[in-house]
Structure formats: C-alpha cells, structure tokens
Design an enzyme around this catalytic site. Sequence first.
Site, PDB file in Angstrom:
ATOM      1  N   ASP A 220      -1.442   2.270  -5.152  1.00  0.00           N
ATOM      2  CA  ASP A 220      -1.179   1.719  -6.487  1.00  0.00           C
ATOM      3  C   ASP A 220      -2.527   1.297  -7.088  1.00  0.00           C
ATOM      4  OD1 ASP A 220       0.099   0.170  -8.718  1.00  0.00           O
ATOM      5  OD2 ASP A 220       1.906   0.630  -7.571  1.00  0.00           O
ATOM      6  N   HIS A 243      -4.480   3.985  -8.371  1.00  0.00           N
ATOM      7  CA  HIS A 243      -4.186   4.105  -9.800  1.00  0.00           C
ATOM      8  C   HIS A 243      -5.290   3.532 -10.678  1.00  0.00           C
ATOM      9  CE1 HIS A 243       0.458   4.305  -8.932  1.00  0.00           C
ATOM     10  NE2 HIS A 243      -0.228   5.270  -8.353  1.00  0.00           N
TER      11      HIS A 243
END
Length: 404
Positions: A220, A243
């Site tokens: 993430d 991310h």
Amino acid sequence: MEIKLFFSTVLLVFLPFLAYHAESVTVFDISKYGAKPGGEDISPVLAKVWKEACEATNASKVLIPKGTWYLSQIRLVGPNKAPLELEVQGTVEANPDYTKLPQKDGQWITINYLDGFTISGGGVFDGKGEQAWKANDCHKNPNCPKLPINLSLNFIKNAIIKDVTTKDSKNFHCNCISSQNVTFQRFTISAPGESINTDGIHIARVSNVKVLDSDIGTGDDCISIGDETTDLHIENVKCGPGHGISVGSMGKNPAEKDVTGITVKKCTFTGTSNGVRVKTWPNAPATLKISNLHFEDLTMNNVSYPVVIDQQYCPWNLCTKDKPSLIQISGLTVKNVRGTANTKEALLFSCSSSKPCQDVQISDIDLKYVNSIPANFTTVCENVKPTVSGKQIPPICPTPVQAS
C-alpha cells in the site's frame, strides 16, 4: 614526548566521565529475566522489565538479544522517568494466525506515552501476515475482522526509531499518532506488493516528524499522511513496491484538521503505482486546508503516475461525485522530477471545482514514457493554473502561467 603527555592528560580527564556514563545506563536483558528464544511467549517478561525500566531514574535499555523470539502481543506504556531505549537485536515474531491475537481490538506492539525514547538494534519485527492478507476483504466487507498493526506509536515525544525492520505486517506496519519530534532513520519496511492494506508508516496529528534514509517496500502507501500533520520532512527514502507517498485520503470526517508543511525530497520510487499523491474525497463534509507542500528532487523508475493531485478520490465506488471536494489545496511546489513513467498521463492535477488549487508552481520536469503501447504523453489539469518554469517533459497543462 609532549604529544604523549597531552593525550595522557586528555585520557585522565575524560575516562572518569566516560566510565560514569557507561555505568549510568541500566540494561534490562530479557534473557536474564527468564525469557527464552524459540517459541515461548516473551510478553510476560517483557512487560515486567519494561515497567522496571520506566521506573528507573537513570537512563535504561530494554534488550531483546539475538535469536528468534515469539511475542503474542504487548502494550509498552510510559511515562518514563529517564531516557529509555528498546534495543532489538533479534527477530521478534507474531503468531501467523490473526485470530489468536489475545486482545482482538488491539495492535501487535503498542508503545504509548514516552518522552526521550529510542528503538534501535538492527532487529526485525516480523508480523507473519500472509494468512491475514488472504482473508482481508475490508474493501467490500464493513464487518471484516480488525487486523493488528506491527508497531503502533502514540503520544511519543523526542524519539528516534532507527536501524530496525518491520516485516510482513498483517495491517499497517507502523503508525505514529499524536506525537512530536520523532525521527525515523534507516527504518526498513518489507512486504510483498500484493500484501493488502499494509501502509508502511501512517502519520497523523503530529508535528516535527522526520523520515530519513529509509527503505520501504509494501503493498500500500509507503508513507500515508493523515490530518493535523504539521512540519513533516521526508528525505532520501526509497519507495517500492507500493502506492507511493500520499497525503490523505482526506474529507470523510468533518472533524479533520489542517495539514501544512509537508516536504518530500530526494526520494526514489521504483515500480510504484504512484509517486507523490494528494487525495481528497468528493461529496464529503470536511473543509480542512492542505497547504505548503514541497515535492522536490524526486526520481521515478517505471512509476505509473509520478505526481497526482486527486480531489475526486473514490476507490471501489464508495462515494458519488455529484458534489466537489470542499478541501482547499494551496502552496504546492513540484520541482525537479525525473525518470520514467508507464502511463500516458504522467502528472495529474484534478483539483476541486469549488476550491481550485492555488499557488501551484511546477518546474524542471523531465519524464520519459516507457510503455510498449504508444500514447500521447501528457498531463491532466483541472481547476488549476500552475506557474511553470524550466524543462517541461511532458508539457505542463494546456495554458499554464509562465514564470517571469
């Protein structure tokens, strides 16, 4: 002869001083208090020595020596009366089965209410998260089980977390909440790209926090930044997989407070879905301001979207876009961003129609499109009129303001 005499005098003066300070640190080695590596839960021993260390009136150190140590769950809570260090030389392992966590609503390791605190030692906090990732359906199931964070830091002041690794967390690797003057240095985060919801460091309601010289790879955001964050400096961080580094998401909670003074500098992103990103929800009640953002000297290696301002953030169709975001973004600098991108829209500035982005300066962008599918390499600009200067590859917005 005079030189020898000088150094002898120096040693005579400083040796007692050094000896005093060496003796003034009390070491609480868990192996000396009955903890055993190899499978026995160390939490009772660790809790006992922690309490003693917090009560010490001189500097103290809680030591987890080399070896593999099983830890079911722990809350390490202050206040501490003197400087306190947690030195982790070994590997501390969680139970792979997330249903076995003793306190289901708690984190794996929680550290609260300390002033003058250090984590060090070169060791590893291994969350054993693979089973949890497979069971994680929280994006579509509001009743999904709560999963523990590896290292939860709350109400910490004047602290440094250095030279340790958090690995394979079941949830976020580390959070830093309601804290001041905290530095993460040479902090390593390691998890595969498919690990769900495993933000590297989540930071919120803090001031004067630094993340330096660190290596973060996860499933993430490498670093996610929540509300009421002031004066956050991120420098020389390697991000990927992941991310990217994100401010937000913001907007869903009407009580959210302003974010200001975020610097991301000299960072490298490799194979990430984003580089630097700001995300706010549309059709949401919060009206905070996000200001004084500086994204400078960044290297992108095969990144999907190197720079993103997304004020229509709505993952998994969890909202509607009939009303714009009410959050004002201003004072944004994007400078010296270089490398490669694998989507045609390298820079996205999708600002709110009700609160257009203000005072946006973009300079020295040099990105190359690297995708086998031919495309018109460009930027997207909505509700923003940036001031641009220097190199502009790809071109920055259809009608930018040229810097004088």
